[in-house]
Design a protein around this motif. Sequence first.
Motif, PDB file in Angstrom:
ATOM      1  N   ASN A  86      33.836   4.555  20.120  1.00 51.56           N
ATOM      2  CA  ASN A  86      32.884   6.115  21.252  1.00 51.56           C
ATOM      3  C   ASN A  86      33.485   6.810  21.358  1.00 51.56           C
ATOM      4  OD1 ASN A  86      30.864   4.197  20.090  1.00 51.56           O
ATOM      5  ND2 ASN A  86      30.385   3.550  22.030  1.00 51.56           N
ATOM      6  N   SER A  88      33.441  10.520  24.552  1.00 48.13           N
ATOM      7  CA  SER A  88      32.748  11.568  25.173  1.00 48.13           C
ATOM      8  C   SER A  88      33.461  13.279  25.066  1.00 48.13           C
ATOM      9  CB  SER A  88      32.894  10.835  26.114  1.00 48.13           C
ATOM     10  OG  SER A  88      33.105   9.640  26.666  1.00 48.13           O
ATOM     11  N   THR A  89      32.035  13.241  24.858  1.00 47.45           N
ATOM     12  CA  THR A  89      32.121  15.115  24.839  1.00 47.45           C
ATOM     13  C   THR A  89      31.425  15.706  25.474  1.00 47.45           C
ATOM     14  OG1 THR A  89      32.335  16.965  22.901  1.00 47.45           O
ATOM     15  CG2 THR A  89      30.376  14.829  22.572  1.00 47.45           C
ATOM     16  N   SER A  90      31.603  17.208  26.214  1.00 48.66           N
ATOM     17  CA  SER A  90      31.318  18.181  26.744  1.00 48.66           C
ATOM     18  C   SER A  90      30.110  18.643  26.065  1.00 48.66           C
ATOM     19  CB  SER A  90      32.061  18.955  27.521  1.00 48.66           C
ATOM     20  OG  SER A  90      32.310  20.127  26.571  1.00 48.66           O
ATOM     21  N   VAL A  92      27.563  18.126  23.055  1.00 44.04           N
ATOM     22  CA  VAL A  92      27.865  16.837  21.453  1.00 44.04           C
ATOM     23  C   VAL A  92      27.325  17.693  20.366  1.00 44.04           C
ATOM     24  CG1 VAL A  92      24.942  15.743  21.923  1.00 44.04           C
ATOM     25  CG2 VAL A  92      27.445  14.147  20.668  1.00 44.04           C
ATOM     26  N   VAL A 117      22.015   9.110  26.845  1.00 47.15           N
ATOM     27  CA  VAL A 117      23.146   9.552  26.888  1.00 47.15           C
ATOM     28  C   VAL A 117      22.520  10.597  25.494  1.00 47.15           C
ATOM     29  CG1 VAL A 117      25.155   8.061  27.321  1.00 47.15           C
ATOM     30  CG2 VAL A 117      23.668   8.560  24.884  1.00 47.15           C
ATOM     31  N   ASP A 119      23.585  11.259  22.085  1.00 46.18           N
ATOM     32  CA  ASP A 119      24.806  10.977  20.859  1.00 46.18           C
ATOM     33  C   ASP A 119      24.532  11.179  19.831  1.00 46.18           C
ATOM     34  OD1 ASP A 119      23.251   9.188  20.290  1.00 46.18           O
ATOM     35  OD2 ASP A 119      24.978   7.639  20.878  1.00 46.18           O
ATOM     36  N   PHE A 132      29.995  10.038  18.987  1.00 48.05           N
ATOM     37  CA  PHE A 132      30.567  11.487  19.962  1.00 48.05           C
ATOM     38  C   PHE A 132      29.243  11.520  21.292  1.00 48.05           C
ATOM     39  CE2 PHE A 132      32.658  11.426  16.388  1.00 48.05           C
ATOM     40  CZ  PHE A 132      33.784  12.114  16.415  1.00 48.05           C
ATOM     41  N   SER A 133      30.000  11.200  22.292  1.00 49.42           N
ATOM     42  CA  SER A 133      28.155  11.172  23.276  1.00 49.42           C
ATOM     43  C   SER A 133      28.999  12.392  24.758  1.00 49.42           C
ATOM     44  CB  SER A 133      28.104   9.356  23.615  1.00 49.42           C
ATOM     45  OG  SER A 133      29.064   9.077  24.408  1.00 49.42           O
ATOM     46  N   GLN A 134      27.391  12.139  25.251  1.00 56.77           N
ATOM     47  CA  GLN A 134      28.097  12.589  26.703  1.00 56.77           C
ATOM     48  C   GLN A 134      26.703  13.062  27.004  1.00 56.77           C
ATOM     49  OE1 GLN A 134      26.741  17.099  24.856  1.00 56.77           O
ATOM     50  NE2 GLN A 134      25.630  17.237  26.923  1.00 56.77           N
ATOM     51  N   PRO A 135      26.920  12.588  28.687  1.00 53.14           N
ATOM     52  CA  PRO A 135      25.992  12.423  28.969  1.00 53.14           C
ATOM     53  C   PRO A 135      24.567  13.601  29.028  1.00 53.14           C
ATOM     54  CG  PRO A 135      27.772  12.140  30.510  1.00 53.14           C
ATOM     55  CD  PRO A 135      27.037  13.081  29.392  1.00 53.14           C
TER      56      PRO A 135
END
Length: 137
Positions: A86, A88-90, A92, A117, A119, A132-135
């Motif tokens: 997994n 993280s990205t700013s 997605v 998230v 994703d 790939f996820s971002q909050p």
Amino acid sequence: MDISLSQCFIAVDDHETAIPFYRDVLGLEVRNDIAYEGMRWVTVGSPSQPDVNIVLEPPIADPNATQADKDAAAQLLAKGLLRGVNFSTSDVDATFETIRAAGADVLQEPMDQFYGVRDCAFRDPAGNMLRFSQPRA
């Protein structure tokens, strides 16, 4: 206790296909490339995380493995059942478009998840699931 992630491992059946995907599509840097007893381990990682490595390893990293074990591992890998990572990205959505445009196998388009998230998911060339996820805001 003070612990942090150092390495994780991803099984790949063809390093010559995996390296361009992780390097050129995902933008990871190749940090190490080691051959030993007919096997190969390639370490990649994000330039923004110099202390975290992803090791692209053979599906069975045992020179004494039986052919039956090698065949079983190859079948699990082909089904995407061995491992995953997994990220993280700013952004997605932009990450999704970049990876999709490179021809990666899409498992899930970007969507908001109930657990906070946004994703998406792909398979790498060996069949491993990458998320790939971002909050969510």
